[in-house]
Design a protein around this motif. Sequence first.
Motif, short mmCIF file in Angstrom:
data_model
loop_
_atom_site.label_atom_id
_atom_site.label_comp_id
_atom_site.label_asym_id
_atom_site.label_seq_id
_atom_site.Cartn_x
_atom_site.Cartn_y
_atom_site.Cartn_z
N LYS A 190 5.69 -8.94 12.83
CA LYS A 190 5.96 -7.64 12.22
C LYS A 190 6.47 -7.83 10.80
CE LYS A 190 6.93 -4.16 15.75
NZ LYS A 190 7.95 -3.20 16.24
N VAL A 191 5.96 -7.00 9.91
CA VAL A 191 6.34 -7.04 8.49
C VAL A 191 6.58 -5.62 8.02
CG1 VAL A 191 5.55 -7.62 6.16
CG2 VAL A 191 4.96 -9.13 8.07
N ASN A 192 7.60 -5.42 7.21
CA ASN A 192 7.81 -4.12 6.57
C ASN A 192 6.85 -4.01 5.41
OD1 ASN A 192 8.70 -1.73 5.48
ND2 ASN A 192 10.61 -2.57 4.67
N LEU A 193 5.85 -3.16 5.54
CA LEU A 193 4.80 -3.04 4.53
C LEU A 193 5.17 -2.15 3.36
CD1 LEU A 193 1.77 -2.63 6.97
CD2 LEU A 193 2.48 -4.72 5.80
N LEU A 194 6.22 -1.35 3.51
CA LEU A 194 6.62 -0.41 2.46
C LEU A 194 7.50 -1.12 1.45
CD1 LEU A 194 6.48 2.55 1.49
CD2 LEU A 194 8.59 2.96 2.79
N ALA A 196 6.41 0.99 -3.79
CA ALA A 196 5.65 2.03 -3.09
C ALA A 196 6.58 3.14 -2.60
CB ALA A 196 4.89 1.42 -1.92
N LYS A 197 7.76 2.76 -2.16
CA LYS A 197 8.73 3.76 -1.70
C LYS A 197 9.15 4.69 -2.83
CE LYS A 197 13.16 4.20 0.70
NZ LYS A 197 14.32 3.46 1.29
N LYS A 198 9.37 4.13 -4.02
CA LYS A 198 9.75 4.96 -5.16
C LYS A 198 8.64 5.93 -5.54
CE LYS A 198 13.01 1.64 -7.19
NZ LYS A 198 13.26 0.72 -8.33
N GLY A 220 0.82 -1.20 0.00
CA GLY A 220 0.00 0.00 0.00
C GLY A 220 0.86 1.26 0.00
N LEU A 221 0.38 2.29 -0.69
CA LEU A 221 1.13 3.55 -0.70
C LEU A 221 1.09 4.17 0.69
CD1 LEU A 221 -0.02 5.00 -4.13
CD2 LEU A 221 2.19 3.96 -3.57
N PRO A 222 2.19 4.77 1.13
CA PRO A 222 2.29 5.27 2.50
C PRO A 222 1.61 6.61 2.69
CG PRO A 222 4.30 5.77 1.32
CD PRO A 222 3.45 4.97 0.36
#
Length: 332
Positions: free
Chosen positions: A158-162, A166-168, A93-95
């Motif tokens: 825990k999971v890194n969702l980014l 999406a980061k770019k 998902g976009l942050p």
Amino acid sequence: MKSRRDFIRIAAISSATAFVGKILANPTENLKFPKTNFNAPGPMVVSTWEHGIEANRAAWKILSNGGMAIDAVEKGVKVTESDPLITSVGLGGLPDRDGKVTLDACIMDHQSNCGAVAFLENIENPISVARKVMENTPHVMLVGKGAQDFALESGFKKVNLLTENAKKEWEAWKMSSKYKSVINIENHDTIGMLAIDGNGNLAGACTTSGMAYKMHGRVGDSPIIGAGLFVDNEIGAACATGMGEAVIRIAGSSIVVELMRQGHSPQKACEEAVKRIIQKHKNLENLQVGFLAINKSGEVGAFSVYEGFNYAVTSRDIDILKNAKYVKKLVE
């Protein structure tokens, strides 16, 4: 992209009235059949947007094997939550404007039990956390760090969702956005799912990563029972997608269900709810909202402010994507 086929209307069971009449004439037959099976339309699942096709198929595996609607909707939307290519829900998902992915979700069963989480970080499947809230706490909603703590205590990891993609996109947005959230017609692809099982019981789920590049801490309609989702097992169920603030202002999904209670079809109820959205907002520029509804008879309705909203329908005879009717074209 999968082709959009025409919607196939579900035929009513012509013998239903005669069957009920027979039971009423001979009350002892009530002992032979579960009451919830009377007039049950058969399993069906509907969900918002094109990603609902795959979500429906996961839900259908449960429904077609006699499973419960609540299990089906949870399983179905988890497919969307875990797909890193979908930028509006769950993983990938976009942050928000600070680069943090925050998730919202709610779930509701046929007995009006419900659970929700909001502003949840680092947990891949918020819908399952919402169900744990429903089943294992005296509360309806947990938010933020409290929701995350509860999830971790409940065995979630825990999971890194980014994701890198999406980061770019977020970094590109920062270069030209002047740090302002942009509301546009494509920025609302929440997945809402409604199901009716073989016993005629309803359930619903709604999950999202929210508006892209929103202010940190913003929560929309998706985790709010009565706004993003509402289920009344006597009448039907509804869910919403689009600009959450607009849906909250009219308690959108509960309005749709209440209109069905008053005798409106699911289609008419969705149309009336959209009319209320339009009446409450002077400026409709980019204000996309859509509603999806199903009643106890298995009738489906959908309607949106702008064109472009679609929904997936799956049953024994149907597995299709349908374009919803709408009020306004994108270019007029």
